[in-house]
Design a protein around this motif. Structure first.
Motif, PDB file in Angstrom:
ATOM      1  N   PHE A  33       2.266 -15.590 -27.134  1.00 41.80           N
ATOM      2  CA  PHE A  33       3.252 -14.779 -27.839  1.00 41.80           C
ATOM      3  C   PHE A  33       3.008 -14.825 -29.337  1.00 41.80           C
ATOM      4  CE2 PHE A  33       5.219 -16.006 -23.887  1.00 41.80           C
ATOM      5  CZ  PHE A  33       5.904 -14.873 -23.481  1.00 41.80           C
ATOM      6  N   LEU A  34       3.281 -13.697 -29.981  1.00 36.78           N
ATOM      7  CA  LEU A  34       3.407 -13.635 -31.431  1.00 36.78           C
ATOM      8  C   LEU A  34       4.741 -12.968 -31.705  1.00 36.78           C
ATOM      9  CD1 LEU A  34       2.437 -13.848 -34.375  1.00 36.78           C
ATOM     10  CD2 LEU A  34       1.333 -11.623 -34.079  1.00 36.78           C
ATOM     11  N   GLY A  35       5.687 -13.744 -32.242  1.00 38.97           N
ATOM     12  CA  GLY A  35       7.021 -13.224 -32.501  1.00 38.97           C
ATOM     13  C   GLY A  35       7.352 -13.288 -33.973  1.00 38.97           C
ATOM     14  N   GLU A  36       8.182 -12.358 -34.426  1.00 40.55           N
ATOM     15  CA  GLU A  36       8.561 -12.361 -35.839  1.00 40.55           C
ATOM     16  C   GLU A  36       9.265 -13.652 -36.218  1.00 40.55           C
ATOM     17  OE1 GLU A  36      10.801  -9.738 -39.272  1.00 40.55           O
ATOM     18  OE2 GLU A  36      11.096  -9.189 -37.173  1.00 40.55           O
ATOM     19  N   GLU A  37      10.113 -14.165 -35.346  1.00 41.72           N
ATOM     20  CA  GLU A  37      10.887 -15.355 -35.682  1.00 41.72           C
ATOM     21  C   GLU A  37      10.199 -16.640 -35.254  1.00 41.72           C
ATOM     22  OE1 GLU A  37      12.991 -14.426 -37.645  1.00 41.72           O
ATOM     23  OE2 GLU A  37      13.095 -12.333 -37.021  1.00 41.72           O
ATOM     24  N   GLY A  38       9.496 -16.603 -34.112  1.00 36.63           N
ATOM     25  CA  GLY A  38       8.913 -17.834 -33.578  1.00 36.63           C
ATOM     26  C   GLY A  38       7.455 -18.055 -33.891  1.00 36.63           C
ATOM     27  N   GLY A  39       6.784 -17.076 -34.513  1.00 37.39           N
ATOM     28  CA  GLY A  39       5.382 -17.232 -34.837  1.00 37.39           C
ATOM     29  C   GLY A  39       4.507 -17.214 -33.593  1.00 37.39           C
ATOM     30  N   VAL A  40       3.361 -17.880 -33.691  1.00 38.37           N
ATOM     31  CA  VAL A  40       2.378 -17.903 -32.610  1.00 38.37           C
ATOM     32  C   VAL A  40       2.740 -18.978 -31.605  1.00 38.37           C
ATOM     33  CG1 VAL A  40      -0.044 -18.271 -32.019  1.00 38.37           C
ATOM     34  CG2 VAL A  40       0.552 -17.051 -34.120  1.00 38.37           C
ATOM     35  N   GLN A  41       2.753 -18.601 -30.326  1.00 35.54           N
ATOM     36  CA  GLN A  41       2.923 -19.565 -29.244  1.00 35.54           C
ATOM     37  C   GLN A  41       1.785 -19.337 -28.257  1.00 35.54           C
ATOM     38  OE1 GLN A  41       6.878 -19.966 -27.587  1.00 35.54           O
ATOM     39  NE2 GLN A  41       7.804 -19.016 -29.386  1.00 35.54           N
ATOM     40  N   GLU A  42       0.911 -20.307 -28.145  1.00 34.43           N
ATOM     41  CA  GLU A  42      -0.233 -20.172 -27.257  1.00 34.43           C
ATOM     42  C   GLU A  42       0.208 -20.261 -25.804  1.00 34.43           C
ATOM     43  OE1 GLU A  42      -3.020 -19.217 -28.225  1.00 34.43           O
ATOM     44  OE2 GLU A  42      -2.927 -19.608 -30.376  1.00 34.43           O
ATOM     45  N   GLY A  43      -0.560 -19.599 -24.945  1.00 39.13           N
ATOM     46  CA  GLY A  43      -0.302 -19.664 -23.512  1.00 39.13           C
ATOM     47  C   GLY A  43      -1.431 -20.371 -22.798  1.00 39.13           C
ATOM     48  N   GLY A  44      -1.161 -20.804 -21.592  1.00 37.56           N
ATOM     49  CA  GLY A  44      -2.167 -21.512 -20.821  1.00 37.56           C
ATOM     50  C   GLY A  44      -3.357 -20.648 -20.461  1.00 37.56           C
ATOM     51  N   ASP A  45      -3.149 -19.328 -20.383  1.00 36.49           N
ATOM     52  CA  ASP A  45      -4.232 -18.403 -20.050  1.00 36.49           C
ATOM     53  C   ASP A  45      -4.536 -17.492 -21.229  1.00 36.49           C
ATOM     54  OD1 ASP A  45      -4.225 -19.419 -17.453  1.00 36.49           O
ATOM     55  OD2 ASP A  45      -2.659 -18.021 -16.848  1.00 36.49           O
ATOM     56  N   ALA A  46      -4.359 -17.987 -22.456  1.00 35.05           N
ATOM     57  CA  ALA A  46      -4.432 -17.148 -23.638  1.00 35.05           C
ATOM     58  C   ALA A  46      -5.839 -17.008 -24.201  1.00 35.05           C
ATOM     59  CB  ALA A  46      -3.506 -17.686 -24.722  1.00 35.05           C
ATOM     60  N   THR A  47      -6.845 -17.544 -23.533  1.00 38.91           N
ATOM     61  CA  THR A  47      -8.216 -17.395 -23.985  1.00 38.91           C
ATOM     62  C   THR A  47      -9.063 -16.877 -22.840  1.00 38.91           C
ATOM     63  OG1 THR A  47      -8.739 -19.686 -23.413  1.00 38.91           O
ATOM     64  CG2 THR A  47      -7.984 -19.267 -25.656  1.00 38.91           C
ATOM     65  N   GLY A  48     -10.193 -16.256 -23.199  1.00 41.38           N
ATOM     66  CA  GLY A  48     -11.089 -15.749 -22.173  1.00 41.38           C
ATOM     67  C   GLY A  48     -10.757 -14.332 -21.777  1.00 41.38           C
ATOM     68  N   ASP A  49     -11.557 -13.774 -20.890  1.00 48.70           N
ATOM     69  CA  ASP A  49     -11.371 -12.390 -20.454  1.00 48.70           C
ATOM     70  C   ASP A  49     -10.002 -12.215 -19.802  1.00 48.70           C
ATOM     71  OD1 ASP A  49     -13.888 -11.870 -21.361  1.00 48.70           O
ATOM     72  OD2 ASP A  49     -14.850 -11.969 -19.400  1.00 48.70           O
ATOM     73  N   GLY A  50      -9.353 -11.122 -20.164  1.00 44.05           N
ATOM     74  CA  GLY A  50      -8.067 -10.818 -19.558  1.00 44.05           C
ATOM     75  C   GLY A  50      -6.900 -11.561 -20.153  1.00 44.05           C
ATOM     76  N   ALA A  51      -7.107 -12.254 -21.303  1.00 42.83           N
ATOM     77  CA  ALA A  51      -6.012 -12.979 -21.931  1.00 42.83           C
ATOM     78  C   ALA A  51      -4.956 -12.004 -22.445  1.00 42.83           C
ATOM     79  CB  ALA A  51      -6.535 -13.840 -23.077  1.00 42.83           C
ATOM     80  N   VAL A  52      -3.697 -12.302 -22.152  1.00 41.81           N
ATOM     81  CA  VAL A  52      -2.583 -11.430 -22.542  1.00 41.81           C
ATOM     82  C   VAL A  52      -1.753 -12.114 -23.622  1.00 41.81           C
ATOM     83  CG1 VAL A  52      -0.464 -10.290 -21.776  1.00 41.81           C
ATOM     84  CG2 VAL A  52      -2.487 -10.310 -20.290  1.00 41.81           C
ATOM     85  N   ARG A  53      -1.462 -11.356 -24.671  1.00 44.52           N
ATOM     86  CA  ARG A  53      -0.548 -11.838 -25.702  1.00 44.52           C
ATOM     87  C   ARG A  53       0.516 -10.779 -25.946  1.00 44.52           C
ATOM     88  NH1 ARG A  53      -1.647 -13.247 -32.094  1.00 44.52           N
ATOM     89  NH2 ARG A  53      -1.986 -10.977 -32.184  1.00 44.52           N
ATOM     90  N   TRP A  54       1.758 -11.226 -26.066  1.00 49.73           N
ATOM     91  CA  TRP A  54       2.893 -10.351 -26.320  1.00 49.73           C
ATOM     92  C   TRP A  54       3.251 -10.422 -27.805  1.00 49.73           C
ATOM     93  CZ3 TRP A  54       4.816  -7.472 -22.269  1.00 49.73           C
ATOM     94  CH2 TRP A  54       4.373  -7.852 -20.989  1.00 49.73           C
TER      95      TRP A  54
END
Length: 274
Positions: free
Chosen positions: A68-89
């Motif tokens: 996640f990248l949020g205006e209030e919370g900043g960057v929050q990494e996810g367990g599947d946030a790297t590599g092909d098909g990584a999703v970020r909101w």
């Protein structure tokens, strides 16, 4: 259903839930300002934080590995946030917080989904207008209201002198002073200027043909992630100067018939432009 379509549907459901909460739970006396950011006029309310927390909670319940990248919370990494098909909101829980603070209708919940760094889906909900805007990369952009759903198209061939142009102003005193100077050059060259107070609303208005162009200095990724995709899928261009990506330095969005003329009007006025 493709992955971008799945992400769009999750963004829509989540943005609408957050929008309903922001309307239903807005204090009668107005939300409490709990923080200021870049200046005393750049405010965060308790409802900004509550909405972002709700959005992240709902998305994580379905997709626990996403980032996640949020205006209030900043960057929050996810367990599947790297590599092909990584999703970020990319989330703006209330774009137009000052409008929300004053109980003006032009504010929005914006949620975009990136796959491997490319925005593929987005949803912007405007609960006080009763409108939800959606887009999937390569699949077009839509406006959903109680009356039905319609495809969005920008106003394609509008000369600069007849263009209705939306813009916004930053929170830093020095930036506002420069933006006022720029406005004195832009206003005589266009039909008129509109300043609504929300980047998301301005971009959706462009996609819906309610304005012909938009520019602003100081926008952040969460301000434009979903709105830029909606404009592009409605046939518009969204760029910085000289073909650069949109950045806090400048965002320009317009239909193809006016984009180049607006760009060329703004370029000499940019302090960093050669």
């Amino acid at each position: 259903m493709s992955l971008p379509e799945q992400l769009r549907d999750l963004a829509v459901a989540t943005a609408r839930e957050a929008g309903r909460m922001l309307v239903d739970k807005r204090p009668v006396t107005g939300p409490e300002v709990v923080q200021t950011k870049s200046s005393p006029t750049d405010v965060v309310t308790q409802m900004d934080r509550a909405a972002e927390a709700l959005i992240i909670e709902r998305i994580r319940a379905v997709r626990p590995g996403d980032a996640f990248l949020g205006e209030e919370g900043g960057v929050q990494e996810g367990g599947d946030a790297t590599g092909d098909g990584a999703v970020r909101w990319v989330i703006d829980p209330i774009d137009g917080t000052v409008n929300y603070l004053y109980d003006l209708p032009d504010w929005a919940v914006s949620i975009a989904a990136e796959v491997d760094g490319v925005t593929v889906a987005g949803a912007i909900d405007m609960p006080r207008r009763g409108e939800t805007y959606t887009a999937v990369r390569g699949g077009g952009a839509l406006l959903h209201t109680a009356a039905g759903t319609r495809e969005l198209r920008v106003n394609a061939e509008v000369p600069l002198e007849r263009a209705l142009v939306a813009t916004g102003f930053g929170y830093f005193t020095e930036r506002r002073a420069h933006q006022a100077q720029v406005l004195t050059h832009v206003l005589p060259a266009v039909r008129d200027i509109r300043r609504g107070g929300s980047c998301c609303v301005d971009l959706c208005s462009l996609a819906a043909g309610r304005v012909d162009a938009y520019y602003e200095r100081g926008v952040q990724a969460w301000d434009v992630a979903a709105g830029a995709l909606i404009v592009q899928e409605a046939g518009g261009r969204v760029e910085g100067l000289d073909g650069a990506p949109v950045s806090p330095e400048l965002a320009i969005a317009a239909g193809p018939g006016v984009f180049a003329a607006l760009h060329d009007l703004l370029a000499p006025l940019d302090p960093a432009h050669d």
